[in-house]
Design an enzyme around this catalytic site. Structure first.
Site, PDB file in Angstrom:
ATOM      1  N   SER A 144       0.793  -1.236   0.000  1.00  0.00           N
ATOM      2  CA  SER A 144       0.000   0.000   0.000  1.00  0.00           C
ATOM      3  C   SER A 144       0.822   1.280   0.000  1.00  0.00           C
ATOM      4  O   SER A 144       0.241   2.365  -0.035  1.00  0.00           O
ATOM      5  CB  SER A 144      -0.957   0.008   1.191  1.00  0.00           C
ATOM      6  N   LYS A 171       0.016   3.751  -2.685  1.00  0.00           N
ATOM      7  CA  LYS A 171      -0.958   4.831  -2.510  1.00  0.00           C
ATOM      8  C   LYS A 171      -0.298   6.195  -2.325  1.00  0.00           C
ATOM      9  O   LYS A 171      -0.964   7.223  -2.508  1.00  0.00           O
ATOM     10  CB  LYS A 171      -1.871   4.534  -1.319  1.00  0.00           C
ATOM     11  N   ASP A 190      -9.367 -13.306  -3.078  1.00  0.00           N
ATOM     12  CA  ASP A 190      -9.749 -12.067  -2.387  1.00  0.00           C
ATOM     13  C   ASP A 190     -11.075 -11.509  -2.899  1.00  0.00           C
ATOM     14  O   ASP A 190     -11.549 -10.488  -2.412  1.00  0.00           O
ATOM     15  CB  ASP A 190      -8.677 -10.984  -2.580  1.00  0.00           C
ATOM     16  N   SER A 198      -6.375   3.097   4.440  1.00  0.00           N
ATOM     17  CA  SER A 198      -5.748   2.422   3.303  1.00  0.00           C
ATOM     18  C   SER A 198      -6.794   1.798   2.390  1.00  0.00           C
ATOM     19  O   SER A 198      -6.738   0.613   2.057  1.00  0.00           O
ATOM     20  CB  SER A 198      -4.760   1.355   3.791  1.00  0.00           C
ATOM     21  N   ASN A 199      -7.748   2.620   1.954  1.00  0.00           N
ATOM     22  CA  ASN A 199      -8.887   2.132   1.190  1.00  0.00           C
ATOM     23  C   ASN A 199      -8.501   1.888  -0.277  1.00  0.00           C
ATOM     24  O   ASN A 199      -8.249   2.827  -1.034  1.00  0.00           O
ATOM     25  CB  ASN A 199     -10.037   3.146   1.276  1.00  0.00           C
ATOM     26  N   THR A 249       1.538   2.933   5.667  1.00  0.00           N
ATOM     27  CA  THR A 249       1.878   1.535   5.854  1.00  0.00           C
ATOM     28  C   THR A 249       1.631   0.756   4.573  1.00  0.00           C
ATOM     29  O   THR A 249       0.979   1.227   3.646  1.00  0.00           O
ATOM     30  CB  THR A 249       1.028   0.940   6.988  1.00  0.00           C
ATOM     31  N   SER A 267       1.132  -3.675   3.526  1.00  0.00           N
ATOM     32  CA  SER A 267       1.219  -5.073   3.954  1.00  0.00           C
ATOM     33  C   SER A 267       0.610  -6.004   2.923  1.00  0.00           C
ATOM     34  O   SER A 267      -0.530  -5.811   2.496  1.00  0.00           O
ATOM     35  CB  SER A 267       0.463  -5.282   5.281  1.00  0.00           C
TER      36      SER A 267
END
Length: 536
Positions: A92, A95, A185, A340-341, A453, A455
């Site tokens: 992420s 972003k 997912d 973190s959309n 962040t 991940s």
């Protein structure tokens, strides 16, 4: 699934022989380390370099790869570099590029519009023709926003539509999922389909999803009680779960079947158990928005013939009846970056493509991002970006280019708004601390360090800004890949806390060792905010 080939950055350290008097003099003239460096470290390894190298020697990174760059935020001087040019999966941290480009290309005051238009003439309370719902990409549109649009249509006096409700989602192309996104997912809310017309079920603005809440039945053997938010028949429930006696394991699972809007609830839920709550994606969000709006029209006394049609453009000359405008981009940045959309990132990417070239595609949007990054001095030939969010494992970024971007944006007129959207370490509020709200607490980095962040399984990143002990502002970018440990977040934290506790100008460094992973700590294979309820 495509995986990057990443070379290891593990290098042996040369053992040096140094007389005791020289060791004592070096400690006086260089830095103070409160945590001992690895055996064999020589005088060139003292100070900031020695401290960060020691942190990165953590056994959890054995066989892995690290790309780390630390710089003075004002001058740009690189204070530390560890394979800064190596291209690693940023997760992420992608972003950062998307959000900065969006603020620059769309502007902080940019708003999305959702319009309702009449495609035919009026005859009293009757609209003779189709009613058009036209979307431009708003990922924050709630069911209550569609209800307000329906109320506004009713307020015009229309009570009957002889044609159909037509959902115009032609602003974007029909590619709903990003490149190389994992198929397993698909029903998870962080991997929702992208459309110019969608619905968010709550004010986390997880567009393209419904919330399914399951409670145990009144007695063993009964079916679980199910609630869907927002209430809609667009999804169908297949409840196979069973209520079991109190004390038995809770194995209830909620998942949407591929290619359908059938949501299966299976497994066991014990009497007296708390609710199982899942955010589940829908198949075809355009139809979801049309269904929610159609229900709202009916509630407000507007009858529309037939079922909605999807994917038709609004004809020229159609008359606007109602319009909803989203929050401005500067406000949208907060849920986007703090939580973190992913869907916000992808919608913004296609929006940039539309606004810069008239094509609402990933290719056009990423070309726009690339062009902006080049203007800011980022060497885009040294990275690869294939989506806006970082969900794809094909993205590759070096820490050096992320650092260059963090440095370049500081003089932008909208920088303060963008900076405020970055999670703040250890701040308890979800929309201020975001994905860092439980990290670095009780340290010099708490309420000091801001960062994005990242991940994915085997990939972790943290990049942002922190002030050192003397008030010097630093930028940092830490990208870690190809490790087998369940989490390396404490290694990232140790680097940032070390910066916050040190006087980097004097190279008086107080090194902080990484904390070992706690047995109760959840694996960091996904952003903590991608786990509902959020664990961060």
């Amino acid at each position: 699934m495509s995986r990057p080939v990443i070379r290891s950055n593990r290098r042996g350290q040369r053992r040096a022989r140094i007389r005791p008097v020289v060791i004592g003099l070096a400690c006086i003239l260089t830095s103070t380390l409160t945590w001992s460096a690895p055996a064999g470290a020589g005088p060139s390894d003292d100070g900031l370099k020695g401290a960060i190298d020691t942190i990165l020697a953590d056994a959890r990174l054995d066989g892995g790869a690290a790309s780390v760059v630390i710089a003075d935020a004002t001058t740009g001087e690189r204070l530390y570099q560890r394979t800064g040019a190596d291209r690693l999966m940023p997760a992420s941290n992608t972003k950062l590029a998307t959000s900065i480009a969006a603020m620059a290309l769309l502007g902080p005051d940019y708003r999305y519009r959702t319009d309702v238009l009449a495609g035919g003439p009026r005859s009293g309370s009757t609209l003779r023709g189709d009613l058009y719902l036209r979307g431009s990409g708003d990922p924050t549109a709630l069911a209550q926003d569609y209800d307000r649009l329906a109320a506004d249509v009713a307020a015009t006096g229309i009570r009957r539509v002889t044609g159909r409700l037509v959902a115009d989602d032609t602003r974007f192309d029909t590619q709903r999922l990003g490149r190389s996104w994992a198929s397993d997912d698909e029903s998870s809310y962080y991997s929702a389909q992208i459309s110019p017309l969608t619905v968010a079920p709550d004010t986390d603005y997880d567009s393209g999803t419904v919330i399914v809440e399951a409670l145990p039945g009144s007695r063993p053997g009964a079916r679980p009680r199910i609630k869907v938010t927002p209430p809609t028949d667009y999804v169908r429930l297949d409840v196979r779960g069973t209520t079991v006696p109190s004390g038995q394991p809770d194995t209830l699972a909620v998942e949407r079947q591929h290619g359908t809007n059938t949501i299966t609830v299976s497994g066991n839920i014990p009497v007296g158990a708390g609710a199982t709550k899942e955010w589940i994606t829908v198949w075809e969000p355009t139809g979801y928005a049309a269904a929610v709006f159609s229900d709202a029209l009916a509630r407000h006394g507007v009858r529309v013939a037939g079922s909605p049609r999807l994917g038709r453009p609004t004809p020229a000359g159609a008359k606007e009846l109602a319009s909803h405008r989203s929050m401005p981009l500067r406000e949208l940045m907060v849920p986007f970056m703090q939580l973190s959309n992913n869907m916000h990132a992808e919608t913004l990417t296609k929006t940039m493509g539309w606004e810069t070239s008239g094509r609402g595609t990933w290719a056009a949007g990423l070309a726009a991002v690339d062009g902006y990054l080049k203007q800011e001095g980022v060497a885009t030939a040294e990275l690869r970006q294939v989506d806006g969010s970082g969900l794809s494992r094909m993205n590759l970024f070096p820490a050096e280019q992320l650092t260059t971007l963090l440095l370049s944006v500081r003089d932008a007129p909208w920088y303060a708004d963008w900076y405020a959207s970055l999670p703040l370490a250890c701040h308890p509020d979800r929309f201020t601390g975001g994905t860092l709200r439980t990290r670095m607490c009780g340290t010099a980095a708490a309420l000091n360090a801001r960062g994005k962040t990242g991940s994915l399984t085997g990939a972790s990143a943290l990049s942002g800004y922190v002030k050192d002990a003397a008030g010097r502002e630093l930028t940092y970018s830490v990208v870690l890949n190809n490790y087998l440990a369940s989490s390396v977040k404490s290694i990232e934290d140790a680097i940032v806390v070390t910066l916050a506790k040190s006087d980097t100008a004097k190279d008086t460094v107080t090194a902080v060792p990484p904390k070992p992973r706690r047995a109760s700590e959840a694996p960091a294979d996904l952003e903590c905010s991608w786990r509902k309820p959020a664990l961060c």
